[in-house]
Each structure stands twice: as structure tokens, then as C-alpha cells.
Write a protein that holds these residues in place. Structure first.
Motif, PDB file in Angstrom:
ATOM      1  N   LEU A 292       0.815  -1.217   0.000  1.00  0.00           N
ATOM      2  CA  LEU A 292       0.000   0.000   0.000  1.00  0.00           C
ATOM      3  C   LEU A 292       0.850   1.269   0.000  1.00  0.00           C
ATOM      4  CD1 LEU A 292      -2.862  -1.085   2.421  1.00  0.00           C
ATOM      5  CD2 LEU A 292      -2.982  -0.818  -0.083  1.00  0.00           C
ATOM      6  N   SER A 293       2.068   1.168   0.522  1.00  0.00           N
ATOM      7  CA  SER A 293       2.939   2.343   0.502  1.00  0.00           C
ATOM      8  C   SER A 293       3.399   2.662  -0.926  1.00  0.00           C
ATOM      9  CB  SER A 293       4.156   2.138   1.413  1.00  0.00           C
ATOM     10  OG  SER A 293       5.125   1.304   0.815  1.00  0.00           O
ATOM     11  N   GLN A 294       3.298   1.680  -1.810  1.00  0.00           N
ATOM     12  CA  GLN A 294       3.719   1.857  -3.198  1.00  0.00           C
ATOM     13  C   GLN A 294       2.565   2.280  -4.109  1.00  0.00           C
ATOM     14  OE1 GLN A 294       7.203   1.403  -3.909  1.00  0.00           O
ATOM     15  NE2 GLN A 294       6.981   1.543  -1.697  1.00  0.00           N
ATOM     16  N   LYS A 295       1.338   2.235  -3.578  1.00  0.00           N
ATOM     17  CA  LYS A 295       0.149   2.588  -4.354  1.00  0.00           C
ATOM     18  C   LYS A 295      -0.711   3.529  -3.519  1.00  0.00           C
ATOM     19  CE  LYS A 295      -0.470  -1.525  -7.102  1.00  0.00           C
ATOM     20  NZ  LYS A 295      -0.975  -0.959  -8.320  1.00  0.00           N
ATOM     21  N   SER A 296      -1.504   4.310  -4.171  1.00  0.00           N
ATOM     22  CA  SER A 296      -2.377   5.190  -3.399  1.00  0.00           C
ATOM     23  C   SER A 296      -3.541   4.400  -2.792  1.00  0.00           C
ATOM     24  CB  SER A 296      -2.907   6.328  -4.266  1.00  0.00           C
ATOM     25  OG  SER A 296      -3.626   5.822  -5.361  1.00  0.00           O
ATOM     26  N   GLU A 297      -3.953   3.347  -3.494  1.00  0.00           N
ATOM     27  CA  GLU A 297      -5.104   2.562  -3.056  1.00  0.00           C
ATOM     28  C   GLU A 297      -5.080   1.246  -3.816  1.00  0.00           C
ATOM     29  OE1 GLU A 297      -9.761   3.302  -3.815  1.00  0.00           O
ATOM     30  OE2 GLU A 297      -8.783   4.891  -2.656  1.00  0.00           O
ATOM     31  N   ALA A 298      -5.551   0.159  -3.171  1.00  0.00           N
ATOM     32  CA  ALA A 298      -5.583  -1.140  -3.850  1.00  0.00           C
ATOM     33  C   ALA A 298      -6.705  -1.996  -3.276  1.00  0.00           C
ATOM     34  CB  ALA A 298      -4.244  -1.856  -3.705  1.00  0.00           C
ATOM     35  N   GLY A 299      -7.278  -2.810  -4.130  1.00  0.00           N
ATOM     36  CA  GLY A 299      -8.319  -3.736  -3.712  1.00  0.00           C
ATOM     37  C   GLY A 299      -7.726  -4.978  -3.068  1.00  0.00           C
ATOM     38  N   ILE A 300      -8.557  -5.662  -2.309  1.00  0.00           N
ATOM     39  CA  ILE A 300      -8.133  -6.888  -1.612  1.00  0.00           C
ATOM     40  C   ILE A 300      -7.587  -7.914  -2.604  1.00  0.00           C
ATOM     41  CG2 ILE A 300      -8.941  -8.830  -0.211  1.00  0.00           C
ATOM     42  CD1 ILE A 300      -9.087  -6.354   1.450  1.00  0.00           C
ATOM     43  N   MET A 301      -8.299  -8.142  -3.696  1.00  0.00           N
ATOM     44  CA  MET A 301      -7.857  -9.142  -4.676  1.00  0.00           C
ATOM     45  C   MET A 301      -6.538  -8.726  -5.327  1.00  0.00           C
ATOM     46  SD  MET A 301      -9.680 -11.777  -4.539  1.00  0.00           S
ATOM     47  CE  MET A 301      -9.005 -12.629  -5.940  1.00  0.00           C
ATOM     48  N   GLU A 302      -6.395  -7.454  -5.632  1.00  0.00           N
ATOM     49  CA  GLU A 302      -5.155  -6.959  -6.233  1.00  0.00           C
ATOM     50  C   GLU A 302      -3.972  -7.212  -5.297  1.00  0.00           C
ATOM     51  OE1 GLU A 302      -3.125  -2.761  -7.753  1.00  0.00           O
ATOM     52  OE2 GLU A 302      -5.192  -2.738  -7.040  1.00  0.00           O
ATOM     53  N   ILE A 303      -4.185  -6.970  -4.020  1.00  0.00           N
ATOM     54  CA  ILE A 303      -3.121  -7.194  -3.041  1.00  0.00           C
ATOM     55  C   ILE A 303      -2.810  -8.680  -2.934  1.00  0.00           C
ATOM     56  CG2 ILE A 303      -2.454  -6.956  -0.616  1.00  0.00           C
ATOM     57  CD1 ILE A 303      -4.329  -4.455  -0.546  1.00  0.00           C
ATOM     58  N   ALA A 304      -3.857  -9.509  -2.846  1.00  0.00           N
ATOM     59  CA  ALA A 304      -3.659 -10.963  -2.742  1.00  0.00           C
ATOM     60  C   ALA A 304      -2.871 -11.485  -3.938  1.00  0.00           C
ATOM     61  CB  ALA A 304      -5.014 -11.670  -2.632  1.00  0.00           C
ATOM     62  N   GLU A 305      -3.235 -11.038  -5.130  1.00  0.00           N
ATOM     63  CA  GLU A 305      -2.523 -11.472  -6.332  1.00  0.00           C
ATOM     64  C   GLU A 305      -1.098 -10.932  -6.362  1.00  0.00           C
ATOM     65  OE1 GLU A 305      -5.069 -10.282  -9.561  1.00  0.00           O
ATOM     66  OE2 GLU A 305      -6.631 -11.716  -8.972  1.00  0.00           O
ATOM     67  N   GLY A 306      -0.928  -9.680  -5.970  1.00  0.00           N
ATOM     68  CA  GLY A 306       0.396  -9.065  -5.978  1.00  0.00           C
ATOM     69  C   GLY A 306       1.360  -9.708  -4.995  1.00  0.00           C
ATOM     70  N   LEU A 307       0.832 -10.210  -3.890  1.00  0.00           N
ATOM     71  CA  LEU A 307       1.670 -10.841  -2.868  1.00  0.00           C
ATOM     72  C   LEU A 307       1.663 -12.363  -2.970  1.00  0.00           C
ATOM     73  CD1 LEU A 307       0.685  -8.637   0.217  1.00  0.00           C
ATOM     74  CD2 LEU A 307       2.693  -8.414  -1.264  1.00  0.00           C
ATOM     75  N   ASN A 308       0.807 -12.888  -3.844  1.00  0.00           N
ATOM     76  CA  ASN A 308       0.661 -14.335  -4.028  1.00  0.00           C
ATOM     77  C   ASN A 308       0.293 -15.027  -2.709  1.00  0.00           C
ATOM     78  OD1 ASN A 308       0.536 -16.667  -5.531  1.00  0.00           O
ATOM     79  ND2 ASN A 308       2.715 -17.093  -5.401  1.00  0.00           N
ATOM     80  N   VAL A 309      -0.683 -14.431  -2.023  1.00  0.00           N
ATOM     81  CA  VAL A 309      -1.229 -15.020  -0.807  1.00  0.00           C
ATOM     82  C   VAL A 309      -2.748 -15.071  -0.944  1.00  0.00           C
ATOM     83  CG1 VAL A 309       0.687 -14.295   0.696  1.00  0.00           C
ATOM     84  CG2 VAL A 309      -1.297 -12.827   0.440  1.00  0.00           C
ATOM     85  N   THR A 310      -3.394 -15.763  -0.027  1.00  0.00           N
ATOM     86  CA  THR A 310      -4.828 -15.963  -0.147  1.00  0.00           C
ATOM     87  C   THR A 310      -5.615 -14.694   0.211  1.00  0.00           C
ATOM     88  OG1 THR A 310      -5.108 -16.738   2.130  1.00  0.00           O
ATOM     89  CG2 THR A 310      -4.604 -18.411   0.441  1.00  0.00           C
TER      90      THR A 310
ATOM     91  N   SER B 268     -15.208   0.288  -3.018  1.00  0.00           N
ATOM     92  CA  SER B 268     -14.690   0.687  -4.318  1.00  0.00           C
ATOM     93  C   SER B 268     -15.685   1.608  -5.010  1.00  0.00           C
ATOM     94  CB  SER B 268     -14.444  -0.558  -5.171  1.00  0.00           C
ATOM     95  OG  SER B 268     -14.231  -0.213  -6.511  1.00  0.00           O
ATOM     96  N   ASP B 269     -15.169   2.613  -5.702  1.00  0.00           N
ATOM     97  CA  ASP B 269     -16.029   3.516  -6.468  1.00  0.00           C
ATOM     98  C   ASP B 269     -16.674   2.779  -7.639  1.00  0.00           C
ATOM     99  OD1 ASP B 269     -15.352   5.620  -4.794  1.00  0.00           O
ATOM    100  OD2 ASP B 269     -13.719   6.311  -6.094  1.00  0.00           O
ATOM    101  N   GLU B 270     -15.941   1.795  -8.209  1.00  0.00           N
ATOM    102  CA  GLU B 270     -16.433   1.062  -9.382  1.00  0.00           C
ATOM    103  C   GLU B 270     -17.377  -0.077  -9.021  1.00  0.00           C
ATOM    104  OE1 GLU B 270     -12.710   1.165  -9.115  1.00  0.00           O
ATOM    105  OE2 GLU B 270     -12.959   3.178  -9.923  1.00  0.00           O
ATOM    106  N   ASP B 271     -17.161  -0.728  -7.876  1.00  0.00           N
ATOM    107  CA  ASP B 271     -17.950  -1.897  -7.498  1.00  0.00           C
ATOM    108  C   ASP B 271     -18.145  -1.885  -5.991  1.00  0.00           C
ATOM    109  OD1 ASP B 271     -19.032  -4.403  -6.979  1.00  0.00           O
ATOM    110  OD2 ASP B 271     -17.651  -5.471  -8.314  1.00  0.00           O
ATOM    111  N   ALA B 272     -19.356  -1.604  -5.541  1.00  0.00           N
ATOM    112  CA  ALA B 272     -19.649  -1.460  -4.113  1.00  0.00           C
ATOM    113  C   ALA B 272     -19.427  -2.750  -3.324  1.00  0.00           C
ATOM    114  CB  ALA B 272     -21.079  -0.973  -3.916  1.00  0.00           C
ATOM    115  N   ARG B 273     -19.327  -3.895  -4.023  1.00  0.00           N
ATOM    116  CA  ARG B 273     -19.072  -5.165  -3.334  1.00  0.00           C
ATOM    117  C   ARG B 273     -17.604  -5.311  -2.941  1.00  0.00           C
ATOM    118  NH1 ARG B 273     -20.789  -9.019  -7.948  1.00  0.00           N
ATOM    119  NH2 ARG B 273     -19.643  -7.365  -8.979  1.00  0.00           N
ATOM    120  N   LYS B 274     -16.744  -4.527  -3.561  1.00  0.00           N
ATOM    121  CA  LYS B 274     -15.306  -4.635  -3.319  1.00  0.00           C
ATOM    122  C   LYS B 274     -14.840  -3.563  -2.349  1.00  0.00           C
ATOM    123  CE  LYS B 274     -14.314  -6.548  -7.858  1.00  0.00           C
ATOM    124  NZ  LYS B 274     -13.560  -6.352  -9.101  1.00  0.00           N
TER     125      LYS B 274
END
Length: 160
Positions: free
Chosen positions: A49-67, A89-95
Motif C-alpha cells: 500500500l505504501s507503493q500505491k495510493s489505493e488497492a483492492g483486496i484481490m489486487e493485493i492478494a494477487e500481488g503478494l501471491n497469498v490468499t 470501491s467507487d467502481e464496485d460497491a461489493r469490493k
């Protein structure tokens, strides 16, 4: 007697877990030494998160290769400490999207200093060994990425 060491390849995962726990406890000691209320297990998400202004849970999970559940659990802890904030999320209220809180941003320079000191110390330890553990771990990770543990087990034992 060190049963885990004596078991060799049978206890490979247990031995890595033990090594990881030793390193994590050491990290806790370093943060405590600096008077910083931070857990080593939070490092991957906080750093991401320090490298991005904002990130979704799935994006973080994929980026770190964790569940996904692991990210949610750690995010809850970070949010409870006031180091990150979560919003829909502004794009998807479920996220949910995560970002560093004001408190997290204030703490970041101190953490960056500590991380650099830890990086330098770890590099020295790794470089002064006969074998580079980071290279060996990468080779093992690649082996299990190309074929799952269970697939290898079945092939090895000529099972279905």
C-alpha cells in the motif's frame, strides 16, 4: 535433540516455518527496540500500500501471491491499529479498497528506515553463507508453482 532437523526432508515445511517464526520474532524485537508498534506479518500489505495510493483486496492478494482470507485478516489488524483505512470501491460497491491512513503515512518514513536496516543485515547474513537461501527458496517455489505438491506426490508414487 532437534527432532525437526533430524527428520530432514520429511519435516522440510516445519523447518521453514520454524525459521520463519525465528525471523519474525527477531523483527518484532527490532520494531520494539525502535518503539514502533508494528508486526512483521503486516509488512507485505503495508509495503504494498505504501507503493500505491489505493488497492483492492484481490489486487493485493494477487500481488503478494497469498490468499484472499489472509489479506482480509491482516487488513483487519492494520485497520484496528489505525494504520490503514478501508472503503468501498467507487467502481464496485461489493469490493473494498485499502489505503494507508494518515497515521500510516506518518509512520511510513520510520518504517522505511527500519526496513532498510533489516534489508542490509539480512543481505549480509545471506551473502555470508555457503549457499544463497533466497536463490534456493526461489528454486523450490518455482518447482511447486510449475506442479502442485499433490501432483508431484502422485507422480512420485505412481498413483492415479
Amino acid at each position: 535433540m532437534d527432532l525437526i532437523s533430524e527428520l530432514g526432508p520429511l519435516a522440510f515445511g516445519s523447518r521453514l516455518k520454524r525459521l520463519s517464526e525465528t525471523i519474525m520474532r527477531g523483527g518484532e524485537d527490532v520494531y520494539r527496540f525502535y518503539g514502533v508498534d508494528f508486526q512483521p506479518k503486516w509488512f507485505p500489505i503495508f509495503y504494498f500500500l505504501s507503493q500505491k495510493s489505493e488497492a483492492g483486496i484481490m489486487e493485493i492478494a494477487e500481488g503478494l501471491n497469498v490468499t484472499h482470507p489472509a489479506i482480509i485478516q491482516m487488513a483487519k489488524e492494520l485497520e484496528k491499529k489505525g494504520l490503514i483505512i478501508s472503503k468501498k470501491s467507487d467502481e464496485d460497491a461489493r469490493k473494498r479498497n485499502l489505503k494507508l491512513s494518515k497515521k500510516g503515512k506518518v509512520l511510513l518514513p520510520t518504517l522505511q528506515k527500519i526496513w532498510e536496516e533489516i534489508r542490509q543485515m539480512n543481505a549480509e547474513i545471506i551473502e555470508n553463507q555457503e549457499h544463497n537461501l533466497l536463490i534456493a527458496v526461489k528454486e523450490i517455489e518455482d518447482a511447486w508453482t510449475s506442479k502442485s505438491y499433490l501432483e508431484r506426490f502422485k507422480e512420485f508414487h505412481k498413483l492415479g
